[in-house]
Structure formats: structure tokens, C-alpha cells
Design an enzyme around this catalytic site. Structure first.
Site, PDB file in Angstrom:
ATOM      1  N   GLU A  45      47.584  47.224  36.359  1.00 39.96           N
ATOM      2  CA  GLU A  45      46.455  46.376  36.756  1.00 39.96           C
ATOM      3  C   GLU A  45      46.127  45.410  35.616  1.00 39.96           C
ATOM      4  O   GLU A  45      46.271  45.745  34.443  1.00 39.96           O
ATOM      5  CB  GLU A  45      45.281  47.312  37.095  1.00 39.96           C
ATOM      6  CG  GLU A  45      43.966  46.698  37.466  1.00 39.96           C
ATOM      7  CD  GLU A  45      43.946  45.884  38.751  1.00 39.96           C
ATOM      8  OE1 GLU A  45      44.728  44.931  38.834  1.00 39.96           O
ATOM      9  OE2 GLU A  45      43.114  46.166  39.630  1.00 39.96           O
ATOM     10  N   ASP A  46      45.691  44.219  35.967  1.00 38.15           N
ATOM     11  CA  ASP A  46      45.362  43.232  34.937  1.00 38.15           C
ATOM     12  C   ASP A  46      44.082  43.589  34.199  1.00 38.15           C
ATOM     13  O   ASP A  46      44.029  43.606  32.967  1.00 38.15           O
ATOM     14  CB  ASP A  46      45.254  41.815  35.542  1.00 38.15           C
ATOM     15  CG  ASP A  46      44.273  41.727  36.715  1.00 38.15           C
ATOM     16  OD1 ASP A  46      43.777  42.774  37.186  1.00 38.15           O
ATOM     17  OD2 ASP A  46      43.999  40.596  37.170  1.00 38.15           O
TER      18      ASP A  46
ATOM     19  N   ARG B  71      45.902  31.019  36.474  1.00 40.83           N
ATOM     20  CA  ARG B  71      46.789  32.182  36.293  1.00 40.83           C
ATOM     21  C   ARG B  71      47.937  31.852  35.346  1.00 40.83           C
ATOM     22  O   ARG B  71      48.479  32.731  34.682  1.00 40.83           O
ATOM     23  CB  ARG B  71      47.386  32.614  37.639  1.00 40.83           C
ATOM     24  CG  ARG B  71      46.376  33.186  38.618  1.00 40.83           C
ATOM     25  CD  ARG B  71      47.116  33.877  39.765  1.00 40.83           C
ATOM     26  NE  ARG B  71      46.263  34.119  40.920  1.00 40.83           N
ATOM     27  CZ  ARG B  71      45.471  35.172  41.080  1.00 40.83           C
ATOM     28  NH1 ARG B  71      45.405  36.103  40.134  1.00 40.83           N
ATOM     29  NH2 ARG B  71      44.737  35.311  42.160  1.00 40.83           N
TER      30      ARG B  71
ATOM     31  N   PHE C  48      33.816  36.137  32.011  1.00 43.59           N
ATOM     32  CA  PHE C  48      34.767  35.928  33.089  1.00 43.59           C
ATOM     33  C   PHE C  48      36.039  35.326  32.510  1.00 43.59           C
ATOM     34  O   PHE C  48      36.054  34.197  32.039  1.00 43.59           O
ATOM     35  CB  PHE C  48      34.197  35.057  34.212  1.00 43.59           C
ATOM     36  CG  PHE C  48      35.047  35.211  35.437  1.00 43.59           C
ATOM     37  CD1 PHE C  48      34.907  36.322  36.251  1.00 43.59           C
ATOM     38  CD2 PHE C  48      36.046  34.289  35.724  1.00 43.59           C
ATOM     39  CE1 PHE C  48      35.740  36.515  37.349  1.00 43.59           C
ATOM     40  CE2 PHE C  48      36.886  34.477  36.822  1.00 43.59           C
ATOM     41  CZ  PHE C  48      36.731  35.588  37.628  1.00 43.59           C
TER      42      PHE C  48
ATOM     43  N   ASP D 232      37.024  45.899  35.793  1.00 36.75           N
ATOM     44  CA  ASP D 232      35.663  45.377  35.658  1.00 36.75           C
ATOM     45  C   ASP D 232      34.711  46.482  36.140  1.00 36.75           C
ATOM     46  O   ASP D 232      34.313  47.338  35.356  1.00 36.75           O
ATOM     47  CB  ASP D 232      35.579  44.080  36.468  1.00 36.75           C
ATOM     48  CG  ASP D 232      34.230  43.392  36.384  1.00 36.75           C
ATOM     49  OD1 ASP D 232      33.610  43.430  35.317  1.00 36.75           O
ATOM     50  OD2 ASP D 232      33.786  42.815  37.392  1.00 36.75           O
TER      51      ASP D 232
HETATM   52  P1  IMP Z   1      36.898  45.693  39.715  1.00 37.88           P
HETATM   53  O1  IMP Z   1      37.207  46.282  41.053  1.00 37.88           O
HETATM   54  O2  IMP Z   1      35.466  45.206  39.630  1.00 37.88           O
HETATM   55  O3  IMP Z   1      37.255  46.588  38.561  1.00 37.88           O
HETATM   56  O4  IMP Z   1      37.717  44.367  39.581  1.00 37.88           O
HETATM   57  C1  IMP Z   1      39.044  44.379  39.453  1.00 37.88           C
HETATM   58  C2  IMP Z   1      39.685  43.076  39.876  1.00 37.88           C
HETATM   59  O5  IMP Z   1      38.778  41.970  39.835  1.00 37.88           O
HETATM   60  C3  IMP Z   1      40.788  42.740  38.924  1.00 37.88           C
HETATM   61  O6  IMP Z   1      42.001  43.262  39.362  1.00 37.88           O
HETATM   62  C4  IMP Z   1      40.772  41.238  38.891  1.00 37.88           C
HETATM   63  O7  IMP Z   1      41.614  40.716  39.887  1.00 37.88           O
HETATM   64  C5  IMP Z   1      39.349  40.849  39.189  1.00 37.88           C
HETATM   65  N1  IMP Z   1      38.603  40.560  37.948  1.00 37.88           N
HETATM   66  C6  IMP Z   1      37.718  41.342  37.282  1.00 37.88           C
HETATM   67  N2  IMP Z   1      37.245  40.749  36.190  1.00 37.88           N
HETATM   68  C7  IMP Z   1      37.846  39.537  36.139  1.00 37.88           C
HETATM   69  C8  IMP Z   1      37.782  38.448  35.210  1.00 37.88           C
HETATM   70  O8  IMP Z   1      37.072  38.454  34.181  1.00 37.88           O
HETATM   71  N3  IMP Z   1      38.563  37.376  35.511  1.00 37.88           N
HETATM   72  C9  IMP Z   1      39.360  37.313  36.602  1.00 37.88           C
HETATM   73  N4  IMP Z   1      39.467  38.308  37.483  1.00 37.88           N
HETATM   74  C10 IMP Z   1      38.704  39.415  37.260  1.00 37.88           C
HETATM   75 MG    MG Z   2      41.399  38.097  40.959  1.00 36.81          MG
END
Ligand code: IMP
Ligand code: MG
Length: 178
Positions: free
Chosen positions: A97-98, A163, A150, A101
Site C-alpha cells: 500500500e502507498d 502520480r 496531503f 491515513d
Molecule cells: P485510508 O483508508 O484513510 O487509510 O486511506 C488510504 C488511501 O487514501 C491510500 O491508499 C491513498 O490512496 C489515499 N490517501 C491517503 N492519504 C493520502 C495523501 O496524503 N495523498 C494522497 N492519497 C492519500
Molecule cells: Mg488515492
């Protein structure tokens, strides 16, 4: 959004981190075949670099989930957009996973994939925003922790842009609620 991207993590720093993750994963899965599952779209660039640092036999697959629309806050509802192509039953699976959050996407993915009875299921995450977690998630291999900004670049997008940046930076958003 026409704001500038403020650099945060350089290309060199990213590559050093990815090399180290590759070394660690290769040594821990020595003698095994690793099924690397990338979470689209954000993880594809990271995964492409990571798998080239693995010295063990590797197979790859992708899964796509969505939680973000065009905004910057998790909608809280995760949907499976595109499923794996192959079965993971009995396999050693590494989910790539990238960024984590809220952790809701990873939690959803782990629940979904455990139901398919892999031999093992671990997570490799490039970036973690620990201040934002809303779900309990276990990150087995972490690149680095980042502040609550962000972020864009190296696979991360804002409304599908940025990207392709080779580095990671952040954008100031007028409508971003912390
Ligand atoms: P989560 O479910 O809130 O943990 O979010 C995970 C997904 O949201 C990641 O796989 C990203 O695709 C996107 N995401 C979360 N934070 C960022 C950010 O700072 N920049 C861009 N995409 C984000
Ligand atoms: Mg995204």
C-alpha cells in the site's frame, strides 16, 4: 487546484527506503515464493520499484479499492473496485500500500483477504500518517512516517494528478480540514 507542490521526500530518500524494505522482505521470505498484491492505484509505482529489489521468487497481482472521491478526506466507506485475478489460498501474501491515513482501506483489505485463507498475509506500506489512524491496522514493513499533510507524487494523487512526480511533496489545500 493550481497550488505548488512543496517537496518533502526526495527521490534518493525514497529509493534508499525502498532498497531497505526490499532487503528486509527478501531475507524474511527466503526460500518462499511471495505473492505481492498491490493496492491500486496509489501503490503501483512503489510496488514496481519494490519488486525489483526482491531477490526471492515473486508473483504479482493487484486489487483496487476506493475511499476517496476527488477530495482529500476519507469517505469512510471502502468499496472494492477491482478484485485479484488469482486465488491466494495457501499462499504467502504481501499487501503493498502507498499510504495509511485513517487505516480504513487497509483494515477492509485485510478482512477481505484473510477470508480467502492465505498461508500468511503481511503488509508493506511506504508512508504512514500515525496521527490520523481511526482503525487498528498492523503494518509489518513500513517505509517512513509522515506528517498529517496531503501528499502527492510517487504514485500518490490529488484528483488523479501528480502520480508521476519522482519525489513526494505536499500541497496546501484551502478546503483541507485537519
Ligand atoms: P485510508 O483508508 O484513510 O487509510 O486511506 C488510504 C488511501 O487514501 C491510500 O491508499 C491513498 O490512496 C489515499 N490517501 C491517503 N492519504 C493520502 C495523501 O496524503 N495523498 C494522497 N492519497 C492519500
Ligand atoms: Mg488515492
Amino acid at each position: 487546484m493550481n497550488g505548488n507542490v512543496i517537496p518533502l521526500i526526495s527521490e534518493d530518500e525514497i529509493h534508499g527506503t525502498v532498497r531497505e524494505l526490499g532487503r528486509q522482505i527478501s531475507s524474511e521470505y527466503d526460500g518462499k515464493v511471495l505473492h505481492v498484491v498491490g493496492v491500486l492505484k496509489g501503490a503501483w509505482i512503489f510496488m514496481a520499484d519494490l519488486v525489483r529489489r526482491l531477490t526471492i521468487p515473486v508473483k504479482t497481482d493487484f486489487i483496487a479499492v476506493a475511499s476517496y472521491g476527488s477530495g482529500t478526506e476519507s469517505s469512510g466507506t471502502i468499496t472494492l473496485v477491482s478484485d485479484l485475478r488469482d486465488s491466494i489460498e495457501g499462499k504467502e501474501v504481501l499487501l503493498v500500500e502507498d499510504i495509511v491515513d485513517t487505516g480504513l482501506s487497509l483494515q477492509f483489505l485485510l478482512e477481505t483477504l484473510w477470508e480467502r485463507k492465505p498461508q500468511s498475509l503481511k503488509t508493506c506500506v511506504l508512508l504512514d500518517k500515525p496521527d490520523r489512524h481511526a482503525a487498528e491496522v498492523n503494518i509489518d514493513y513500513l517505509g517512513m512516517t509522515v506528517p498529517d499533510r496531503f501528499l502527492v507524487g510517487y504514485g500518490l494523487d490529488y484528483d488523479e494528478q501528480f502520480r508521476n512526480l519522482p519525489y513526494i511533496g505536499y500541497i496546501e489545500l484551502k478546503n483541507h480540514i485537519d
